[in-house]
Design a protein around this motif. Structure first.
Motif, PDB file in Angstrom:
ATOM      1  N   ARG A 171      60.087   3.085  23.159  1.00 18.34           N
ATOM      2  CA  ARG A 171      59.925   4.434  22.646  1.00 18.34           C
ATOM      3  C   ARG A 171      61.280   5.142  22.633  1.00 18.34           C
ATOM      4  NH1 ARG A 171      55.955   6.475  27.087  1.00 18.34           N
ATOM      5  NH2 ARG A 171      57.619   5.436  28.262  1.00 18.34           N
ATOM      6  N   ILE A 172      61.341   6.299  21.986  1.00 18.65           N
ATOM      7  CA  ILE A 172      62.600   7.049  21.906  1.00 18.65           C
ATOM      8  C   ILE A 172      63.088   7.406  23.301  1.00 18.65           C
ATOM      9  CG2 ILE A 172      63.672   9.204  21.125  1.00 18.65           C
ATOM     10  CD1 ILE A 172      61.871   9.117  18.694  1.00 18.65           C
ATOM     11  N   GLU A 173      62.161   7.905  24.151  1.00 17.96           N
ATOM     12  CA  GLU A 173      62.579   8.287  25.499  1.00 17.96           C
ATOM     13  C   GLU A 173      63.019   7.066  26.307  1.00 17.96           C
ATOM     14  OE1 GLU A 173      58.008   8.671  25.269  1.00 17.96           O
ATOM     15  OE2 GLU A 173      59.765   8.978  24.016  1.00 17.96           O
ATOM     16  N   ASP A 174      62.405   5.881  26.042  1.00 11.83           N
ATOM     17  CA  ASP A 174      62.840   4.661  26.711  1.00 11.83           C
ATOM     18  C   ASP A 174      64.259   4.290  26.287  1.00 11.83           C
ATOM     19  OD1 ASP A 174      60.476   4.429  28.070  1.00 11.83           O
ATOM     20  OD2 ASP A 174      59.549   3.081  26.615  1.00 11.83           O
ATOM     21  N   GLY A 175      64.567   4.447  25.009  1.00  5.95           N
ATOM     22  CA  GLY A 175      65.922   4.166  24.524  1.00  5.95           C
ATOM     23  C   GLY A 175      66.948   5.045  25.199  1.00  5.95           C
ATOM     24  N   GLN A 176      66.622   6.322  25.390  1.00  4.49           N
ATOM     25  CA  GLN A 176      67.541   7.228  26.082  1.00  4.49           C
ATOM     26  C   GLN A 176      67.709   6.818  27.544  1.00  4.49           C
ATOM     27  OE1 GLN A 176      65.598  10.971  25.360  1.00  4.49           O
ATOM     28  NE2 GLN A 176      66.503  11.227  23.317  1.00  4.49           N
ATOM     29  N   ALA A 177      66.607   6.442  28.200  1.00  2.00           N
ATOM     30  CA  ALA A 177      66.686   6.021  29.605  1.00  2.00           C
ATOM     31  C   ALA A 177      67.499   4.743  29.728  1.00  2.00           C
ATOM     32  CB  ALA A 177      65.281   5.820  30.169  1.00  2.00           C
ATOM     33  N   ARG A 185      62.273  -6.351  36.350  1.00  2.00           N
ATOM     34  CA  ARG A 185      62.116  -6.973  37.662  1.00  2.00           C
ATOM     35  C   ARG A 185      62.539  -6.020  38.773  1.00  2.00           C
ATOM     36  NH1 ARG A 185      64.544  -9.178  41.700  1.00  2.00           N
ATOM     37  NH2 ARG A 185      63.553 -10.870  42.831  1.00  2.00           N
ATOM     38  N   ARG A 186      63.647  -5.284  38.565  1.00  2.00           N
ATOM     39  CA  ARG A 186      64.066  -4.309  39.567  1.00  2.00           C
ATOM     40  C   ARG A 186      63.060  -3.166  39.683  1.00  2.00           C
ATOM     41  NH1 ARG A 186      66.386  -6.108  43.335  1.00  2.00           N
ATOM     42  NH2 ARG A 186      66.631  -3.941  43.976  1.00  2.00           N
ATOM     43  N   MET A 187      62.458  -2.786  38.547  1.00  2.00           N
ATOM     44  CA  MET A 187      61.415  -1.756  38.601  1.00  2.00           C
ATOM     45  C   MET A 187      60.223  -2.245  39.417  1.00  2.00           C
ATOM     46  SD  MET A 187      61.608  -0.523  34.608  1.00  2.00           S
ATOM     47  CE  MET A 187      60.004   0.260  34.676  1.00  2.00           C
ATOM     48  N   THR A 188      59.875  -3.547  39.275  1.00  2.00           N
ATOM     49  CA  THR A 188      58.767  -4.105  40.048  1.00  2.00           C
ATOM     50  C   THR A 188      59.090  -4.088  41.534  1.00  2.00           C
ATOM     51  OG1 THR A 188      58.184  -5.533  38.187  1.00  2.00           O
ATOM     52  CG2 THR A 188      57.330  -6.140  40.351  1.00  2.00           C
ATOM     53  N   VAL A 189      60.348  -4.466  41.867  1.00  2.00           N
ATOM     54  CA  VAL A 189      60.756  -4.462  43.272  1.00  2.00           C
ATOM     55  C   VAL A 189      60.693  -3.052  43.841  1.00  2.00           C
ATOM     56  CG1 VAL A 189      62.718  -4.839  44.817  1.00  2.00           C
ATOM     57  CG2 VAL A 189      62.184  -6.530  43.057  1.00  2.00           C
ATOM     58  N   ARG A 190      61.134  -2.072  43.057  1.00  2.00           N
ATOM     59  CA  ARG A 190      61.159  -0.677  43.522  1.00  2.00           C
ATOM     60  C   ARG A 190      59.850   0.061  43.284  1.00  2.00           C
ATOM     61  NH1 ARG A 190      64.891  -0.292  47.307  1.00  2.00           N
ATOM     62  NH2 ARG A 190      66.905  -1.127  46.648  1.00  2.00           N
ATOM     63  N   GLN A 191      58.857  -0.634  42.671  1.00  2.00           N
ATOM     64  CA  GLN A 191      57.529  -0.064  42.436  1.00  2.00           C
ATOM     65  C   GLN A 191      57.619   1.209  41.592  1.00  2.00           C
ATOM     66  OE1 GLN A 191      55.208   0.175  46.056  1.00  2.00           O
ATOM     67  NE2 GLN A 191      56.191  -1.640  46.930  1.00  2.00           N
ATOM     68  N   ASP A 236      62.422   5.718  32.602  1.00  2.00           N
ATOM     69  CA  ASP A 236      62.962   7.030  32.941  1.00  2.00           C
ATOM     70  C   ASP A 236      62.982   7.233  34.454  1.00  2.00           C
ATOM     71  OD1 ASP A 236      63.898   9.662  31.933  1.00  2.00           O
ATOM     72  OD2 ASP A 236      62.120  10.383  32.998  1.00  2.00           O
ATOM     73  N   ALA A 237      61.899   6.808  35.146  1.00  2.00           N
ATOM     74  CA  ALA A 237      61.866   6.930  36.603  1.00  2.00           C
ATOM     75  C   ALA A 237      62.938   6.045  37.238  1.00  2.00           C
ATOM     76  CB  ALA A 237      60.479   6.564  37.127  1.00  2.00           C
ATOM     77  N   TYR A 238      63.116   4.844  36.676  1.00  2.00           N
ATOM     78  CA  TYR A 238      64.127   3.945  37.246  1.00  2.00           C
ATOM     79  C   TYR A 238      65.532   4.488  36.999  1.00  2.00           C
ATOM     80  CZ  TYR A 238      66.751  -0.253  38.384  1.00  2.00           C
ATOM     81  OH  TYR A 238      67.634  -1.137  38.936  1.00  2.00           O
TER      82      TYR A 238
END
Length: 583
Positions: free
Chosen positions: A75-81, A111-117, A122-124
């Motif tokens: 998504r657009i916001e994902d591209g910015q993140a 994978r890092r998002m999975t590790v950090r839950q 955007d949160a990552y």
């Protein structure tokens, strides 16, 4: 596991998408193994046993959900993140992953998002901004470290039967065989090439000087490669004969023998921004370009075109192929992806791409500023550089080489061992090092050009070296040009017949020349003594490191024995309790 075994094992687990958890040393009865694992820098969590089940359950749930979902449309916001994540990574580590393939980047970030839950980019991105440790963890996650000895045996058989014999027979004591193993990871491929060269030299009865440069972006992997210690599992990839000839037993695994390790110079280097080697006869860069976008692939291919001498070879991975827009190579073997550097192609043909990647400009950014006919502009710039620019180094105030223009290979001769950060005292030919290093200091202090005329170069015409500060643009202030001009032959001017020569002036000139020669000889002697002392110190340091490693190994064995004794004692106590109850 500890040492090289642990590093390779943990990296293999992470490449497979696994989770690495180590017990907190404060809760462990024996701490040597947890400390060794933590020291690899590849661990995801350090936890007490009571904390582990919840983390494992959450990871499995998130991993399965991410595996089933795959890489979703962005998504657009994902591209910015994502742009923010890559910008933070570039700012903190100095390495730009923007032109790596998008799916590869997203899988590793996921994978890092999975590790950090965390459940969104955007949160990552916010988490990454406020956690410096996570930046290093993500950087290590981005690196590709999958390698093994003699990977794809058919490719190495092609090297052994066709390429290496041809290059060895063309080499001379004055023109050594130069090999560059790019993206070497933990060094298995570099040692494989070195072993092939040793075998072929013995088979052909040749004694040829060989220089092998092995580089990688990951400094920890380079350090592992430099030590040359590998687990016992390499016996599956290396024949028993080679294991016997080129390896020795060490710490339950194998260590490459010293004579092979001395053939290779390992150094951290980025193919995107660091200066390449030159006058290379063979380059291997296998299974790295497949992770890059075509734009960056073309740029790195240009770097290889610059580094290789005409007739030199480039070996890629079996899944890789050079773009047809790269004009420097011809295909030799389609199946094994072996290419030969074309004759008659100027090394400066690769210069525009080389400049853009060295100074960190993305090629896509550069393309947006070009006029309607970009090829015309590139051809004009290339012609001007070939016509007016002498071979040049760009160095900083400390004498570190940042970039090279033109055919500077005649003036470079890296010292054996570590490159020392591409410093002029390590990379230039021996008789050029001191004059250039002192010239850099004088140019910085005087803020003016410094000229050293008629410096000797082994086997070549003397060269005039000019060191001049760069004052424009402002962003480049503090950098210097080091330019090499071949000297015109100097003739001795004889006084005309009948001219009066002042004998006092003649004697004074002779005295000054003798003093100058004595000073040069003294300086050379001091330099040789310092180099000799440095080599002795390095040798002593290596011996101390070896002794320290042996002590650590003995300590770990003793701790392991102690753990077994404790376990046995617990079993005996349990048996005594059972006998007591039975009685």
């Amino acid at each position: 596991g500890a040492g090289a075994d642990g590093t390779l094992g943990i990296r293999a687990i992470k490449e497979a998408g696994g989770l690495v958890i180590v017990q907190d040393t404060s809760t462990a009865e024996q701490t040597s193994m947890p400390r060794s694992a933590i020291a690899t820098g590849l661990v995801d969590y350090v936890l007490s046993p009571a904390q582990m089940p919840e983390v494992i359950q959450n990871y499995v749930a998130n991993f399965l959900r991410g595996t089933l979902a795959g890489v979703a449309p962005m998504r657009i916001e994902d591209g910015q993140a994502l742009a923010h994540i890559l910008a933070v990574l570039r700012t903190r580590t100095g390495h730009d992953f923007a032109l790596y393939k998008r799916n590869t980047i997203l899988r590793r970030i996921q994978r890092r998002m999975t590790v950090r839950q965390l459940d969104s980019l955007d949160a990552y991105a916010g988490f990454l901004t406020h956690n410096p440790d996570e930046i290093q963890a993500l950087f290590k996650e981005m690196l590709i470290g999958v390698t093994e000895f003699f990977r794809d045996p058919e490719a190495f058989e092609l090297l052994a039967s066709q390429v290496i014999p041809e290059l060895l027979q063309a080499s001379t004591p004055q023109d050594p065989l130069r090999v560059w193993v790019a993206a070497c990871a933990t060094g298995e491929e570099a040692y494989s090439v070195a072993i092939l060269i040793r075998e072929k030299m013995e088979e052909l009865g040749l004694q040829v000087p060989v220089q092998i440069f092995a580089t990688d972006i990951d400094e920890h992997s380079v350090d592992v490669a430099r030590h040359g210690r590998y687990p016992a599992s390499i016996a599956a990839d290396v024949s028993p004969e080679r294991l016997k000839r080129f390896f020795e037993r060490a710490d339950g695994g194998f260590a490459v023998i010293e004579s092979v390790r001395k053939m290779i110079v390992f150094a951290p280097q980025s193919l995107v921004k660091d200066p390449p080697f030159s006058h290379v006869d063979l380059i291997t860069c296998r299974n790295f370009l497949i992770y890059l976008e075509p734009e960056l692939q073309r740029s790195i291919a240009s770097v290889f075109g610059y580094a290789l001498d005409p007739g030199g070879y480039l070996l890629l991975g079996t899944s890789e192929m050079l773009s047809e827009t790269v004009p420097y190579f011809e295909l030799v073997d389609r199946k094994q992806k072996l290419f030969r550097r074309l004759e008659g192609r100027s090394r400066l043909a690769a210069l525009p791409d080389l400049v853009s990647t060295t100074w960190g400009d993305r090629p896509s950014d550069r393309a947006r500023t070009l006029p309607r006919h970009p090829h015309l502009r590139q051809e004009l710039e290339r012609a001007l550089l070939e016509r007016y620019r002498p071979p040049t180094l760009i160095v900083d105030e400390e004498g570190r080489i940042l970039f090279t223009y033109g055919d500077v290979g005649s003036y470079l001769q890296p010292s054996s061992g570590e490159t020392g950060g591409w410093h002029v005292m390590r990379m230039l030919r021996e008789r050029l090092r001191v004059p250039v290093a002192t010239g850099v200091r004088h140019a910085i202090h005087q803020k003016a050009a410094v000229r050293h005329p008629g410096l000797p170069v082994d086997g070549r015409q003397p060269v005039d070296v000019v060191i001049r500060p760069i004052d424009r643009p402002v962003a480049l202030e503090g950098l210097l040009f080091v330019e090499f001009y071949e000297s015109a032959p100097r003739s001795v001017v004889q006084p005309p017949p009948g001219a009066q020569v002042d004998p006092t002036s003649t004697r004074r000139v002779e005295e000054l020349e003798r003093e100058l020669q004595a000073s040069k000889e003294y300086l050379q002697a001091v330099i040789e003594e310092l180099q000799s002392s440095n080599e002795e110190i390095r040798s002593t340091n290596e011996e101390l490191q070896s002794a320290n490693e042996e002590l650590e190994t003995s300590q770990e064995e003793a701790q392991s024995m102690n753990e077994e004794l404790v376990t046995l004692n617990n079993e005996l106590e349990s048996r005594v309790d059972e006998l007591t109850w039975a009685n």
